[in-house]
Motif scaffolding. Structure first.
Motif, mmCIF file in Angstrom:
data_model
loop_
_atom_site.group_PDB
_atom_site.id
_atom_site.type_symbol
_atom_site.label_atom_id
_atom_site.label_comp_id
_atom_site.label_asym_id
_atom_site.label_seq_id
_atom_site.Cartn_x
_atom_site.Cartn_y
_atom_site.Cartn_z
ATOM 1 N N GLU A 146 -33.457 29.181 43.175
ATOM 2 C CA GLU A 146 -32.377 29.885 43.864
ATOM 3 C C GLU A 146 -31.488 30.654 42.886
ATOM 4 O O GLU A 146 -31.070 31.778 43.167
ATOM 5 C CB GLU A 146 -31.534 28.888 44.658
ATOM 6 N N THR A 147 -31.231 30.067 41.729
ATOM 7 C CA THR A 147 -30.391 30.742 40.735
ATOM 8 C C THR A 147 -31.079 31.941 40.103
ATOM 9 O O THR A 147 -30.436 32.750 39.430
ATOM 10 C CB THR A 147 -29.980 29.761 39.624
ATOM 11 N N GLU A 148 -32.406 32.057 40.319
ATOM 12 C CA GLU A 148 -33.179 33.136 39.707
ATOM 13 C C GLU A 148 -33.473 34.282 40.675
ATOM 14 O O GLU A 148 -34.145 35.245 40.315
ATOM 15 C CB GLU A 148 -34.485 32.566 39.147
ATOM 16 N N ARG A 149 -32.984 34.174 41.906
ATOM 17 C CA ARG A 149 -33.102 35.299 42.831
ATOM 18 C C ARG A 149 -32.319 36.481 42.265
ATOM 19 O O ARG A 149 -31.259 36.307 41.681
ATOM 20 C CB ARG A 149 -32.510 34.921 44.196
ATOM 21 N N VAL A 204 -28.563 36.811 43.076
ATOM 22 C CA VAL A 204 -27.779 35.771 42.415
ATOM 23 C C VAL A 204 -27.633 36.094 40.929
ATOM 24 O O VAL A 204 -26.556 35.950 40.344
ATOM 25 C CB VAL A 204 -28.430 34.390 42.620
ATOM 26 N N GLN A 205 -28.718 36.553 40.310
ATOM 27 C CA GLN A 205 -28.655 36.942 38.899
ATOM 28 C C GLN A 205 -27.693 38.109 38.684
ATOM 29 O O GLN A 205 -26.948 38.146 37.695
ATOM 30 C CB GLN A 205 -30.043 37.332 38.394
ATOM 31 N N ALA A 245 -24.182 36.861 38.903
ATOM 32 C CA ALA A 245 -23.912 36.028 37.727
ATOM 33 C C ALA A 245 -23.613 36.901 36.511
ATOM 34 O O ALA A 245 -22.750 36.579 35.684
ATOM 35 C CB ALA A 245 -25.094 35.108 37.452
ATOM 36 N N CYS A 261 -16.448 37.528 41.893
ATOM 37 C CA CYS A 261 -17.559 37.631 42.837
ATOM 38 C C CYS A 261 -17.563 36.429 43.780
ATOM 39 O O CYS A 261 -17.273 35.314 43.362
ATOM 40 C CB CYS A 261 -18.906 37.660 42.106
ATOM 41 N N ALA A 310 -20.067 34.155 46.489
ATOM 42 C CA ALA A 310 -21.500 33.862 46.612
ATOM 43 C C ALA A 310 -22.139 34.878 47.554
ATOM 44 O O ALA A 310 -21.554 35.234 48.579
ATOM 45 C CB ALA A 310 -21.692 32.443 47.138
ATOM 46 N N PRO A 311 -23.338 35.365 47.236
ATOM 47 C CA PRO A 311 -23.951 36.394 48.079
ATOM 48 C C PRO A 311 -24.449 35.838 49.401
ATOM 49 O O PRO A 311 -24.834 34.678 49.505
ATOM 50 C CB PRO A 311 -25.135 36.878 47.226
#
Length: 205
Positions: free
Chosen positions: A44-47, A50-51, A54, A63, A65-66
């Motif tokens: 999930e953190t690598e979508r 999200v990247q 970040a 920001c 959360a998307p």
């Protein structure tokens, strides 16, 4: 609340990335799409949405959360139905749209893709409060340059190019920022670490 100018050229090393949008912070992002947006086969953190946030947060940009509305296998009609079901409010100051690979893969017509993509882009614009400077369209990656698609690469590449001509034409007509990530995706066979373990989707890198 401060105004932020995002220039999409240094995030990925490609001259095709040039473009900019103007938004106010904090960034409230809505990402619309399919497997490429939800990050099939990555954490999930690598979508990528999200990247992206970040990255901005690491630069001191505020920001939230998307919100991601995307599922592997979705075509334009699936995405339209999901957006309607979500009953979203026009409160986003960054809206992205990446859709169409499954329209091609499932043999749907270019004509239906054009009309449905244009309707989705109109919806994205509404959800961005009618502000074109807050909407981005991403081109469809070329899965012909993955282990999954390499045996049929010429046909896949021709099809992806055809569908990208459509989405780029619609986007340009509406004076919305278009980010071409297709060329980058075509490094997938030469640089295997750009492809996820499933041999089809982009890796976190």
């Amino acid at each position: 609340m401060t105004k932020l100018v995002l220039t999409f050229i240094s995030l990925i090393t490609s001259t095709a990335m040039m473009g900019h949008i103007y938004i106010k912070t904090p960034i409230k992002m809505l990402a619309l799409g399919d497997s490429y947006t939800i990050g099939e086969s990555v954490a999930e953190t690598e979508r990528w949405p999200v990247q992206l946030l970040a990255h901005f947060c690491s630069q001191g940009v505020a920001c939230e959360a998307p919100t991601i509305i995307a599922t592997t296998g979705w075509c334009t009609d699936n995405l339209k139905a999901a957006i309607e079901k979500a009953n979203l409010k026009p409160e986003y100051n960054l809206v992205t749209l990446l859709i169409g690979v499954n329209n091609f893969y499932q043999g749907k017509s270019a004509e239906s893709y054009q009309s449905e993509f244009e309707a989705l882009l109109q919806t994205a614009l509404v959800l961005a409060g009618g502000n074109k400077d807050q909407v981005i369209v991403l081109s469809i990656p070329d899965y012909g340059f993955t282990p999954f698609g390499k045996k049929d690469q010429p046909r896949i590449t021709a099809g992806i190019d055809s569908f990208n001509r459509i989405n780029k034409s619609v986007t340009t007509k509406m004076s919305i920022t278009y980010v071409d990530i297709t060329d980058i995706s075509r490094n997938g066979l030469a640089e295997p670490d750009l492809v996820a373990e499933d041999g089809l989707h982009p890796s976190a890198k």
